[in-house]
Design a protein around this motif. Structure first.
Motif, PDB file in Angstrom:
ATOM      1  N   ALA A 124      -2.861  -0.933  -1.613  1.00 35.01           N
ATOM      2  CA  ALA A 124      -3.044  -0.188  -1.267  1.00 35.01           C
ATOM      3  C   ALA A 124      -1.870   1.373  -1.692  1.00 35.01           C
ATOM      4  O   ALA A 124      -2.352   2.130  -1.594  1.00 35.01           O
ATOM      5  CB  ALA A 124      -2.804  -0.319   0.525  1.00 35.01           C
ATOM      6  N   ALA A 125      -0.515   0.680  -1.377  1.00 37.87           N
ATOM      7  CA  ALA A 125      -0.171   1.869  -2.232  1.00 37.87           C
ATOM      8  C   ALA A 125      -0.425   1.857  -3.473  1.00 37.87           C
ATOM      9  O   ALA A 125      -0.046   3.104  -4.768  1.00 37.87           O
ATOM     10  CB  ALA A 125       2.083   0.796  -2.773  1.00 37.87           C
ATOM     11  N   GLY A 126      -1.230   1.657  -4.409  1.00 35.30           N
ATOM     12  CA  GLY A 126      -1.979   2.131  -5.803  1.00 35.30           C
ATOM     13  C   GLY A 126      -1.499   1.499  -6.460  1.00 35.30           C
ATOM     14  O   GLY A 126      -1.961   1.872  -8.131  1.00 35.30           O
ATOM     15  N   ALA A 127      -0.825   0.380  -6.464  1.00 39.75           N
ATOM     16  CA  ALA A 127      -0.586  -0.485  -8.088  1.00 39.75           C
ATOM     17  C   ALA A 127      -2.078  -1.113  -8.813  1.00 39.75           C
ATOM     18  O   ALA A 127      -2.587  -1.652  -8.125  1.00 39.75           O
ATOM     19  CB  ALA A 127       0.371  -1.761  -7.498  1.00 39.75           C
ATOM     20  N   ASP A 128      -1.706  -1.414  -9.753  1.00 41.76           N
ATOM     21  CA  ASP A 128      -2.871  -1.871 -11.178  1.00 41.76           C
ATOM     22  C   ASP A 128      -2.433  -2.511 -11.012  1.00 41.76           C
ATOM     23  O   ASP A 128      -1.532  -2.657 -12.016  1.00 41.76           O
ATOM     24  CB  ASP A 128      -3.539  -0.367 -12.035  1.00 41.76           C
ATOM     25  CG  ASP A 128      -4.582  -1.029 -12.971  1.00 41.76           C
ATOM     26  OD1 ASP A 128      -4.981  -2.261 -12.617  1.00 41.76           O
ATOM     27  OD2 ASP A 128      -4.645  -0.149 -13.656  1.00 41.76           O
ATOM     28  N   LEU A 182      -1.192  10.237   8.670  1.00 41.95           N
ATOM     29  CA  LEU A 182      -1.960   9.274   7.773  1.00 41.95           C
ATOM     30  C   LEU A 182      -1.123  10.967   6.426  1.00 41.95           C
ATOM     31  O   LEU A 182      -1.079   9.814   4.976  1.00 41.95           O
ATOM     32  CB  LEU A 182      -2.972  10.944   7.819  1.00 41.95           C
ATOM     33  CG  LEU A 182      -3.935   9.934   7.906  1.00 41.95           C
ATOM     34  CD1 LEU A 182      -5.255  10.957   8.083  1.00 41.95           C
ATOM     35  CD2 LEU A 182      -4.913   8.417   6.714  1.00 41.95           C
ATOM     36  N   GLY A 183      -0.584  11.496   6.642  1.00 43.50           N
ATOM     37  CA  GLY A 183       0.604  10.944   5.790  1.00 43.50           C
ATOM     38  C   GLY A 183       2.098  10.622   5.514  1.00 43.50           C
ATOM     39  O   GLY A 183       2.643  10.706   4.320  1.00 43.50           O
ATOM     40  N   ALA A 184       2.681   9.728   6.197  1.00 42.70           N
ATOM     41  CA  ALA A 184       2.999   8.924   6.455  1.00 42.70           C
ATOM     42  C   ALA A 184       2.384   7.680   5.796  1.00 42.70           C
ATOM     43  O   ALA A 184       3.533   6.944   5.054  1.00 42.70           O
ATOM     44  CB  ALA A 184       3.787   8.724   7.534  1.00 42.70           C
ATOM     45  N   TYR A 185       1.532   7.807   5.348  1.00 48.53           N
ATOM     46  CA  TYR A 185       0.734   6.568   5.014  1.00 48.53           C
ATOM     47  C   TYR A 185       0.548   6.700   3.365  1.00 48.53           C
ATOM     48  O   TYR A 185       0.936   7.675   3.105  1.00 48.53           O
ATOM     49  CB  TYR A 185      -0.516   6.794   5.853  1.00 48.53           C
ATOM     50  CG  TYR A 185      -1.444   5.259   5.636  1.00 48.53           C
ATOM     51  CD1 TYR A 185      -0.892   3.788   5.989  1.00 48.53           C
ATOM     52  CD2 TYR A 185      -2.791   5.346   5.064  1.00 48.53           C
ATOM     53  CE1 TYR A 185      -1.503   2.346   5.461  1.00 48.53           C
ATOM     54  CE2 TYR A 185      -3.414   4.193   4.539  1.00 48.53           C
ATOM     55  CZ  TYR A 185      -2.807   2.728   5.358  1.00 48.53           C
ATOM     56  OH  TYR A 185      -3.498   1.311   4.743  1.00 48.53           O
ATOM     57  N   PHE A 186      -0.306   5.355   2.316  1.00 45.88           N
ATOM     58  CA  PHE A 186      -0.020   5.515   1.061  1.00 45.88           C
ATOM     59  C   PHE A 186      -1.252   6.920   1.382  1.00 45.88           C
ATOM     60  O   PHE A 186      -2.133   6.631   1.697  1.00 45.88           O
ATOM     61  CB  PHE A 186      -1.026   4.409   1.156  1.00 45.88           C
ATOM     62  CG  PHE A 186      -0.392   3.313   1.398  1.00 45.88           C
ATOM     63  CD1 PHE A 186       1.086   2.764   0.717  1.00 45.88           C
ATOM     64  CD2 PHE A 186      -0.268   2.324   2.248  1.00 45.88           C
ATOM     65  CE1 PHE A 186       1.520   1.470   0.449  1.00 45.88           C
ATOM     66  CE2 PHE A 186       0.266   0.759   2.580  1.00 45.88           C
ATOM     67  CZ  PHE A 186       1.233   0.319   1.670  1.00 45.88           C
ATOM     68  N   PRO A 187      -0.658   7.343  -0.425  1.00 43.98           N
ATOM     69  CA  PRO A 187      -1.467   7.871  -0.751  1.00 43.98           C
ATOM     70  C   PRO A 187      -2.579   7.392  -1.250  1.00 43.98           C
ATOM     71  O   PRO A 187      -2.772   5.847  -1.494  1.00 43.98           O
ATOM     72  CB  PRO A 187      -0.834   8.187  -1.934  1.00 43.98           C
ATOM     73  CG  PRO A 187       0.185   7.725  -2.376  1.00 43.98           C
ATOM     74  CD  PRO A 187       0.851   6.671  -1.126  1.00 43.98           C
ATOM     75  N   LEU A 188      -4.498   8.040  -0.883  1.00 41.52           N
ATOM     76  CA  LEU A 188      -4.929   7.858  -1.376  1.00 41.52           C
ATOM     77  C   LEU A 188      -4.904   7.249  -3.050  1.00 41.52           C
ATOM     78  O   LEU A 188      -4.941   7.948  -3.787  1.00 41.52           O
ATOM     79  CB  LEU A 188      -6.200   9.095  -1.661  1.00 41.52           C
ATOM     80  CG  LEU A 188      -6.104   9.621   0.018  1.00 41.52           C
ATOM     81  CD1 LEU A 188      -7.743  10.761   0.025  1.00 41.52           C
ATOM     82  CD2 LEU A 188      -7.408   7.970   0.382  1.00 41.52           C
ATOM     83  N   PRO A 189      -6.249   5.720  -3.033  1.00 40.26           N
ATOM     84  CA  PRO A 189      -5.956   5.237  -4.321  1.00 40.26           C
ATOM     85  C   PRO A 189      -6.530   6.179  -5.388  1.00 40.26           C
ATOM     86  O   PRO A 189      -5.580   5.677  -6.738  1.00 40.26           O
ATOM     87  CB  PRO A 189      -6.577   4.001  -4.406  1.00 40.26           C
ATOM     88  CG  PRO A 189      -6.154   3.885  -2.922  1.00 40.26           C
ATOM     89  CD  PRO A 189      -6.837   5.155  -1.767  1.00 40.26           C
ATOM     90  N   ARG A 240      -6.430  16.515  -3.829  1.00 38.91           N
ATOM     91  CA  ARG A 240      -6.678  17.828  -2.751  1.00 38.91           C
ATOM     92  C   ARG A 240      -6.368  17.162  -0.835  1.00 38.91           C
ATOM     93  O   ARG A 240      -5.894  17.675  -0.440  1.00 38.91           O
ATOM     94  CB  ARG A 240      -8.136  17.331  -2.539  1.00 38.91           C
ATOM     95  CG  ARG A 240      -9.161  18.494  -3.488  1.00 38.91           C
ATOM     96  CD  ARG A 240     -10.356  18.507  -3.190  1.00 38.91           C
ATOM     97  NE  ARG A 240     -10.724  16.685  -3.600  1.00 38.91           N
ATOM     98  CZ  ARG A 240     -12.225  16.782  -3.346  1.00 38.91           C
ATOM     99  NH1 ARG A 240     -12.822  17.592  -2.997  1.00 38.91           N
ATOM    100  NH2 ARG A 240     -12.450  15.803  -3.663  1.00 38.91           N
ATOM    101  N   TRP A 241      -5.642  15.793  -1.002  1.00 40.38           N
ATOM    102  CA  TRP A 241      -5.141  15.152   0.248  1.00 40.38           C
ATOM    103  C   TRP A 241      -4.293  15.825   1.070  1.00 40.38           C
ATOM    104  O   TRP A 241      -4.336  16.131   2.039  1.00 40.38           O
ATOM    105  CB  TRP A 241      -5.163  13.300  -0.072  1.00 40.38           C
ATOM    106  CG  TRP A 241      -5.464  12.858   1.251  1.00 40.38           C
ATOM    107  CD1 TRP A 241      -3.869  11.719   1.423  1.00 40.38           C
ATOM    108  CD2 TRP A 241      -5.809  12.545   2.123  1.00 40.38           C
ATOM    109  NE1 TRP A 241      -4.086  11.121   2.879  1.00 40.38           N
ATOM    110  CE2 TRP A 241      -5.508  11.623   3.067  1.00 40.38           C
ATOM    111  CE3 TRP A 241      -7.052  12.908   2.269  1.00 40.38           C
ATOM    112  CZ2 TRP A 241      -6.352  11.397   4.183  1.00 40.38           C
ATOM    113  CZ3 TRP A 241      -8.211  12.986   3.662  1.00 40.38           C
ATOM    114  CH2 TRP A 241      -7.866  11.854   4.685  1.00 40.38           C
ATOM    115  N   PRO A 242      -3.019  15.960   0.159  1.00 42.60           N
ATOM    116  CA  PRO A 242      -1.646  16.370   0.658  1.00 42.60           C
ATOM    117  C   PRO A 242      -1.893  17.778   1.266  1.00 42.60           C
ATOM    118  O   PRO A 242      -1.415  18.309   2.416  1.00 42.60           O
ATOM    119  CB  PRO A 242      -0.694  16.777  -0.297  1.00 42.60           C
ATOM    120  CG  PRO A 242      -1.091  15.493  -1.363  1.00 42.60           C
ATOM    121  CD  PRO A 242      -2.540  15.692  -1.411  1.00 42.60           C
ATOM    122  N   THR A 243      -2.365  18.204   0.282  1.00 40.52           N
ATOM    123  CA  THR A 243      -2.909  19.459   1.012  1.00 40.52           C
ATOM    124  C   THR A 243      -4.098  20.096   2.298  1.00 40.52           C
ATOM    125  O   THR A 243      -4.128  20.595   3.705  1.00 40.52           O
ATOM    126  CB  THR A 243      -3.506  20.861   0.300  1.00 40.52           C
ATOM    127  OG1 THR A 243      -3.206  20.650  -1.107  1.00 40.52           O
ATOM    128  CG2 THR A 243      -4.431  22.565   0.192  1.00 40.52           C
TER     129      THR A 243
END
Length: 966
Positions: free
Chosen positions: A62-66, A894-901, A908-911
């Motif tokens: 969920a954090a974006g680890a590959d 949502l801002g405190a949650y994981f960034p989008l993968p 565009r998500w943070p803006t």
């Protein structure tokens, strides 16, 4: 006396107990390896039991680890989502009891203690041993044995038994603490009258094992090893097989898990081999010491002359190589080596390449396992303990070899060979543990492992050459105090350097862990003013990302300060002209010698090099100030970037001068180049930093050197924060690099000498000539100068260790945090990985948060369909205002949650979330204050946010749906 003076001890005999045998730390290192390996296996099994659904992997996804990347990518992903990742672990991952792993290790230790207690009974169970009293009716044999026990100085009588069926003329000792058994073979009892010399030699040899406590530590190691081999390893094998079976069923995790598991299995096999080799090497050394003790107690060396070994026969080159390989696995040295050690104690004062390599490899595996348990002072303490065992093992060996060289007039070790093999072992251990390579066979930058070799050779070369220097100056009764001081310096330097490798060096091996653009932004934020050029800021950012760990840790400054302060103090005391008491005590009984400490390398030459370096450093500081005065921004503008430029140029110029001074000094003092180069480098850096502090404190008083002020004033409180940044880099990093420069120059000279034909004999260093004028050499003026330099260095290091304010160390880089410096994700993962990441993002809280913000937007949009939404303030307050508050809350969550993968969506998500928070606040304020224009504007913006969110949601759910459809 000429340089070709005869050796001080022509016989070459030196007390083999000088400074101890050095095998104790190696035994302890093996025990630590067993314990850390057991704790690692117990932790892995407990984690799989407490987290059967592997939710920790879900949080990482969920954090974006590959999983197809490496550990650096996974680490950076969790750093970018630091708070969200920790919150996910706290919420979804069950925490095992903190007592589980300690309890498992405690049980293993108790089982090992029980096995140690029962091993003597097991060893004599089927041997049909007979008490000596049963076959010695007249007490003749017992009287001889009692006499030998008295000779050995044992305070407790061992039990003597005979193995009648054993026909070899040998013996063995076993048992447990304070209850030892000496088993005499029947063949040895039979030859007692025919070959009494051999009988006495064999018995005294076994009694020496008891006196040296070899039996206790050997059987303790055997017990721990057998418990580990038959309980821990089978459990680990079963767990590994099950984990691999589960992982291989996944198309995404299969290949990475196969690489990681294969490496873990190879590491386990290598660890088993290392343990066997290390234990055999230690036991061979202990055998040689037992032989030497027997000789010291009066055993005739002729008792060893009759022994033969099939290895002595000429087997040809391949046969000798094969026998050398086989001998590495034997716990007893061959008879040729034993006789060679009895004839010349040099065999007991040298350390083989195998010993050094095994020390580095086993210690590296221990450290890697310890760092796997997390962070904090306990892990740092444990890792420092491992580093201390390494330093003690290698340090004792080098000091003993140097002491023997001083006493016999031989060649003292340079430390280069020891550092090379130690560093190679450390690097191989890192590869086997996979702590930086993760799911790869090798990390992204395996060449960074060369830093381990660099650290090792610098520490070992300094240790060996400092010992050679200080042993000729020490006047005490015992070597223990000066040896403890030198060993403490080695331990601190190596522990601090190795801790830097564990915390920062590994990151560079895994890849580049910092973002140059983030550093540029942080510098511009913390140091406002006329901006420097982009290329200049980029160069500064790259340099800072490399040197930040050195600047941040003042313990490294203290460690490196010891490298140059201690040699200067030894040089100032001068070589002793009279025979010290420690020399007399180190000689075998009846051995006479004429003490010839020799003349040390010229302190005047060292002082001249340091003076030239100090002058160059001061001149460099003046040039930097004058150059920056010419480009000083106009009066009234912010000078933050000017401060950055000043610090950068001071660091670059002073480091360059310090390293150049060290290179010149090492060439002028080829005998002990590393301590000499470190001393000259430290004095040079100290002078440069001091002059920089004084000139910056008086900035503005000299018009041509004014860089930050235009009025003259004495402001040391303003100059110290800048000096505090420069100090660790100049007197820490630069001195360490200077020591390595001396090592490189020494290695180059040795290589060229080896390549030059006919220089083999000239390669040996001859004994030093006696001092021509000891009084002049030890003049009070030079001692006072050295004392002032050392006192100034200690004062600056102490001042740099204390912050100026309660907020921490005074500095200019408050925005350079771990989260700010993590580079952004720029590559899009594969479709399979992106589907897994999106699915984990939704399952672990993303879907609920998206539903919440969607509900709030839908409520506002639905309410806007009513005609009262824009005209009736009461309706807006009753119906729309709660949704505005909910919109702001949902956007914050949502801002405190994981960034989008997906990196494309994440841009565009943070803006979007920031706009939603602002719009929600504006909507509430407009309704409360009755601001119609702001209210209408916020409603229009809410419709825009809803449209943009409508375009993002289907992509996220579609990517997650791709995983579920597979």
């Amino acid at each position: 006396m000429s340089a070709d003076a005869a050796p001080l001890l022509p016989s070459g005999r030196v007390d083999e107990r000088l400074l101890g045998a050095g095998t104790g730390p190696r035994f302890i290192l093996l025990i630590v390896l067993f314990l850390t390996s057991s704790a690692t296996v117990a932790s892995a099994i407990s984690q799989s039991l407490t987290d059967p659904r592997n939710m920790s992997v879900g949080c990482a996804l969920a954090a974006g680890a590959d999983p197809h990347g490496d550990y650096l990518g996974v680490g950076l992903a969790t750093v970018r989502a630091d708070k969200a990742f920790r919150a996910c672990l706290d919420r979804f991952v069950p925490h095992a009891s903190p007592w589980l792993v300690p309890s498992a290790v405690t049980v293993l230790v108790l089982v090992a203690v029980a096995l140690y207690w029962t091993l003597p009974w097991w060893k004599q169970r089927n041997r049909r041993l007979v008490l000596v009293e049963a076959i010695d009716r007249h007490g003749e044999l017992l009287s001889v044995l009692d006499e030998l026990v008295d000779v050995a100085g044992l305070t407790r009588q061992p039990r003597f038994v005979v193995a009648p069926a054993a026909r070899t003329a040998s013996a063995v000792v076993f048992g447990r603490w304070r209850r030892h058994v000496v088993c005499l073979h029947g063949g040895l009892v039979a030859v007692r009258h025919r070959d009494p010399l051999r009988f006495r030699a064999v018995v005294l040899h076994e009694l020496a094992h008891i006196r040296n406590r070899d039996v206790d530590i050997t059987y303790a190691t055997v017990a721990l090893w057998r418990v580990f081999l038959f309980t821990v390893l089978p459990g680990y094998a079963v767990w590994t097989g099950l984990s691999l079976h589960v992982s291989l069923s996944s198309a995404v995790f299969g290949a990475p898990s196969l690489v990681a598991t294969s490496r873990d299995m190879a590491a386990t096999a290598a660890m088993i081999a290392f343990v066997f080799l290390a234990r055999a090497d230690i036991l061979r050394t202990r055998e040689l010491y037992a032989d030497a003790d027997a000789i010291r107690w009066g055993a005739d060396p002729a008792g060893w002359l009759g022994a033969t070994d099939r290895a002595n026969r000429d087997r040809g080159r391949l046969g000798r190589a094969f026998w050398a390989f086989v001998s590495m696995w034997r716990s007893h040295p061959d008879w040729e080596r034993r006789r060679r050690a009895l004839g010349d104690t040099q065999e007991l004062f040298r350390s083989s390449a195998l010993t050094l390599f095994l020390t580095g490899a086993t210690a590296s595996i221990c450290a890697g396992q310890l760092y796997g348990f997390g962070t904090g002072w306990m892990v740092r303490l444990a890792a420092d303990t491992v580093a201390g065992l390494i330093a003690a093992t290698v340090g004792v060996t080098l000091w003993r070899a140097a002491a023997r060289a001083v006493l016999t007039g031989g060649r003292a070790p340079s430390g280069l060979r020891a550092g090379w093999w130690l560093g190679v072992g450390l690097a191989l251990g890192e590869v086997l543990t996979g702590s930086v390579s993760g799911w790869r066979v090798l990390p992204r930058h395996p060449e960074v492992f060369a830093l381990l070799v660099v650290i090792s050779v610098v520490v070992t070369c300094w240790t060996a050459q400092f010992a050679d220097l200080v042993l000729r100056c020490w006047r005490g009764r015992s070597l223990r105090p000066v040896f403890a001081l030198g060993l403490l310096a080695t331990l601190v330097v190596f522990a601090m350097s190795y801790a830097w490798w564990q915390s920062s060096g590994k990151l560079f091996a895994a890849g580049w862990p910092y973002s140059e653009s983030a550093i540029r932004a942080a510098l511009q934020q913390d140091l406002p003013g006329p901006a420097l050029g982009r290329s200049t800021l980029t160069a500064i950012a790259v340099v800072m990302s490399v040197v930040m760990p050195w600047e941040a840790d003042t313990s490294l400054l203290w460690a490196v300060t010891a490298l140059w302060v201690l040699p200067l103090l030894a040089w100032a005391s001068g070589a002793t002209a009279n025979t010290p008491t420690w020399v007399i005590r180190a000689l075998p009984p009846g051995e006479d010698t004429l003490w010839q400490a020799g003349r040390l390398p010229s302190l005047r030459r060292l002082a001249l090099a340091a003076a030239l370096g100090a002058g160059s450093a001061c001149l460099g500081v003046v040039v930097v100030l004058a150059r920056l005065h010419a480009v000083r921004p106009p009066t009234g503008q912010m000078l933050g970037q000017q401060v950055l430029l000043l610090v950068t140029w001071l660091v670059v110029v002073l480091i360059g001068v310090v390293v150049a001074t060290a290179a010149v000094t090492s060439s002028a003092t080829p005998r002990i180049p590393v301590p000499a180069a470190a001393g000259a480098a430290g004095a040079t850096g100290l002078a440069g930093v001091t002059v920089a502090f004084l000139l910056i404190s008086a900035d503005g008083c000299v018009s041509g050197l004014a860089t930050l002020r235009t009025t003259c004033a004495w402001t040391p409180e303003a100059a110290w924060p800048l000096t505090e940044v420069v100090l660790p880099l100049v007197l820490g990093l630069a001195v360490f690099v200077s020591a390595f420069t001396a090592v490189a120059a020494m290695a180059t000279r040795q290589l060229l000498r080896a390549m030059r034909p006919g220089t083999g004999d000239r390669g040996r260093r001859s004994p030093l000539r006696p001092p021509r004028n000891p009084a002049r050499l030890n003049g009070p003026t030079r001692k006072a100068a050295v004392a002032v330099i050392c006192l100034a260095a200690l004062t600056l290091s102490t001042a740099a260790s204390f912050p100026l304010d309660a907020g921490g160390r005074s500095g200019v880089r408050t925005s350079l945090t771990r989260e700010n410096l993590a580079p952004a994700q720029t590559t899009t993962p594969s479709a399979e990985v992106l589907a897994l990441e999106s699915d984990a993002w939704l399952r672990l809280g993303g879907r609920k948060l998206l539903a919440a913000i969607t509900v709030e937007l839908l409520g506002i949009v639905t309410a806007l369909e009513d005609d009262r939404a824009l005209n009736d303030r009461g309706y807006a307050a009753r119906v729309i205002r709660p949704h505005c508050l909910g919109l702001r809350t949902a956007a914050q969550q949502l801002g405190a949650y994981f960034p989008l993968p997906d990196p494309a969506l994440e841009q565009r998500w943070p803006t979007l979330l920031a706009q939603a928070r602002v719009i929600g606040a504006d909507c509430r304020r407009a309704i409360d204050d009755g601001k119609q224009d702001l209210y209408v504007k916020s409603m229009e913006e809410i419709l825009g946010v809803a449209d943009r969110l409508r375009t993002i949601l289907p992509q996220v759910t579609a990517e997650a749906g791709g995983h579920r459809s597979r």
